[in-house]
Design a protein around this motif. Structure first.
Motif: not given
Length: 597
Positions: A107, A111-112, A151
């Motif tokens: 990611f 996103t993290k 995800y």
């Protein structure tokens, strides 16, 4: 020197010039000789293994590899290169949740960060719901696995999704919500309290009355022994105590008449007299105190125009609130430091008294009750002459403080018959206790600390000047508030109660807000759901089957066939059929028997 290297030089750092100068001074002798020369090698060999005091005041041991590295850096980059370089990634967040997870998932950082935020909220909810550390780490790891799977990342091993202990402990302050919900006593023990001062009180302005056991065995005339009772009137302005001892011939307790007699004797004593306010327990032995309200007004020297002239002169203590009664500390001090020197002392623990010999109580005081009283009063006199270091007396003894009041004209009324916040400061870590911090032996408070439920804060303390205010921040530099020294209120100042209520209100609102910022999670349900999701361990096929033969028979024992489970109606019908068959057989037998006869 390239632009990339130059950008990492600490040109604006205040300590960098000292580091460069220190390193250059050490290698300058070697630099005076050509590279690769025996003289340079000789200079370096002479420094190898020696310790030098560096620019920070720390002893630092030199080595050949370090010295050659400094010389090489100086020859390539000049003197500016001798200071340690700035990290290229300084100020950037490098790890989300855990280093292994951050390195494993594909990611982007946004996103993290989103996943970390969602997981952090989940952890907060678990901690707020009472989840223990191990439970929270396991459940959070399972949640991280689910989120990562949503995800699109499904290849990680269990170690990838392991939650670091520090990640959970960072949300430890949410435990305050759980404690407040399930253990109100523990939560209320951390409620901020106001501080009160007795510095401006006059002698006998506030007197605390109480009764206490004297933990000394005193013999009676009939050969038995008992522990006397002590009726004490504690003048909190001077720490003097007027007291009387009572010994009962049989079992009994202190009565109203006993305390009245002691109170009258105090009111007739020229060094004590009539108090202005009397602080007593709610016990029945103080029932007489309500009748003294008008008489206590005689002890007031000045009636101020602030409403206190209409205040009740009898103050009742809250039940089980020993911290509010100053005399409790006096009782403890006398018993532990003074009365222990009288024969017969057994200390406070009646179930496990002090014993000079194993299995034997100390011998009772044998000189009689009157002699005991004389010794006890002499010890109390010794106490009153001892300097005390508390906030009230500040190194004076009770007797010397009382003498100063007398010299200033006090007489008894007797009856007949206590800003520079950021400049030149040093940050110091302080532990938060009851939403306050201690700096230079004084308590400091602010509304921001009332809303803070962490363990430690950073107090920015001026280094070169006095201060009346302090900047307080959390460990990440976020401002909590401007703290001031905690104000002291006089014992009878009603503003103390108002401030106490305001502090509780601010804390409770912050606690409610903190609770609403995290989701409500049923930790028990999460644990059950986690258990249900686990796959069972499927056993291998049996290795062999064991058969059992009965002695003298070739038939094998077989497992019983599980009986068919019938309904209640079917069971009743079967029983009825069996009964009818048994009855028919029995009748047939009877007929056969009759025909034979």
């Amino acid at each position: 020197m390239t632009d990339k290297v130059a950008s990492r030089l600490r040109l604006d750092d205040d300590t960098a010039p000292f580091e460069r100068a220190w390193k250059y001074e050490i290698i300058s002798a070697a630099l005076a000789h050509p590279k690769g020369s025996a003289e340079r090698k000789s200079e370096i060999d002479a420094l190898d293994g020696k310790s030098k005091l560096d620019w920070t005041g720390t002893q630092r041991k030199l080595s050949k590899s370090t010295l050659y590295k400094w010389i090489e850096t100086y020859e390539l980059e000049g003197i500016y290169g001798l200071a340690q370089k700035v990290r290229r990634d300084k100020g950037e967040k490098k790890v989300f949740i855990s280093r292994e997870w951050s390195n494993a998932v594909p990611f982007d950082e946004e996103t993290k960060a989103t996943i970390e935020h969602d997981l952090k909220q989940y952890v907060r909810g678990l901690v707020k719901g009472g989840g223990q550390l191990k439970q929270t780490r396991v459940l959070a790891a399972e949640k991280l696995k689910e989120i990562s799977d949503a995800y699109g990342y499904t290849r990680g091993s269990a170690s990838v999704f392991a939650i670091p202990q520090a990640f959970v402990q960072a949300e430890h302050h949410f435990k305050a919500v759980y404690r407040h919900k399930v253990d109100r006593k523990a939560s209320m023990d951390n409620v901020p309290r106001v501080r009160r001062s007795t510095a401006n009180l006059m002698p006998m302005e506030v007197v605390v009355a109480d009764v206490h056991h004297v933990n000394i065995l005193v013999g009676r005339a009939d050969g038995t022994y008992s522990t006397p009772k002590l009726i004490a009137f504690h003048d909190i302005a001077t720490n003097r105590v007027f007291c009387e001892f009572i010994q009962f011939d049989n079992r009994g307790g202190v009565r109203n008449s006993d305390i009245i007699t002691a109170f009258v004797n105090m009111c007739q004593h020229p060094a004590f007299g009539v108090p202005q306010f009397l602080y007593v327990d709610n016990g029945s032995e103080y029932g007489f105190a309500d009748d003294l309200a008008d008489a206590l007004r005689l002890g007031a020297k000045v009636i101020p125009f602030n409403g206190r002239e209409d205040r009740n002169r009898i103050i009742r203590s809250i039940a089980y609130n020993a911290a509010a009664k100053h005399v409790e500390g006096w009782f403890r001090q006398m018993n532990q430091q003074y009365f222990r020197h009288i024969q017969g002392w057994i200390d406070d623990d009646r179930m496990d008294p002090k014993r000079p010999e194993l299995g034997k109580l100390p011998a009772p005081y044998g000189e009689g009750f009157e002699a005991f009283c004389a010794d006890a009063f002499d010890l109390i006199t010794a106490y009153e002459r001892m300097p005390q270091n508390g906030r009230a007396l500040k190194g004076k003894s009770p007797a010397s403080l009382f003498r100063s009041h007398v010299e200033n004209g006090w007489k008894a009324t007797v009856l007949d018959s206590s800003q520079l916040l950021t400049v030149f400061t040093r940050p110091e870590t302080r532990v938060v206790k009851k939403h306050g911090i201690e700096v230079r032996t004084s308590a400091w408070v602010c509304d921001g600390l009332l809303e803070f439920f962490g363990r430690t804060v950073i107090a920015h303390i001026p280094k070169y000047h006095g201060f009346a205010e302090l900047l307080v921040t959390d460990e990440h530099g976020a401002e909590i508030g401007i703290a001031v020294a905690d104000r002291e209120f006089e014992v009878l100042d009603e503003r103390g109660a108002q401030e106490s209520a305001r502090r509780k209100s601010v804390r409770n609102k912050a606690l409610t807000k903190l609770g609403k910022s995290a989701p409500d999670i049923d930790v028990g349900a999460e644990l059950i759901d986690y258990g249900r999701k686990q796959l069972p361990v499927i056993a291998n096929e049996p290795d062999a089957t064991i058969s059992v033969n009965r002695p003298g028979s070739q038939r094998r024992a077989i497992l019983p066939v599980e009986a068919e489970r019938n309904s209640r109606l079917q069971q009743d019908e079967e029983l009825r059929r069996q009964n009818n068959a048994a009855s028919a057989i029995f009748a047939q037998i009877q007929r056969s028997t009759g025909s034979v006869k």
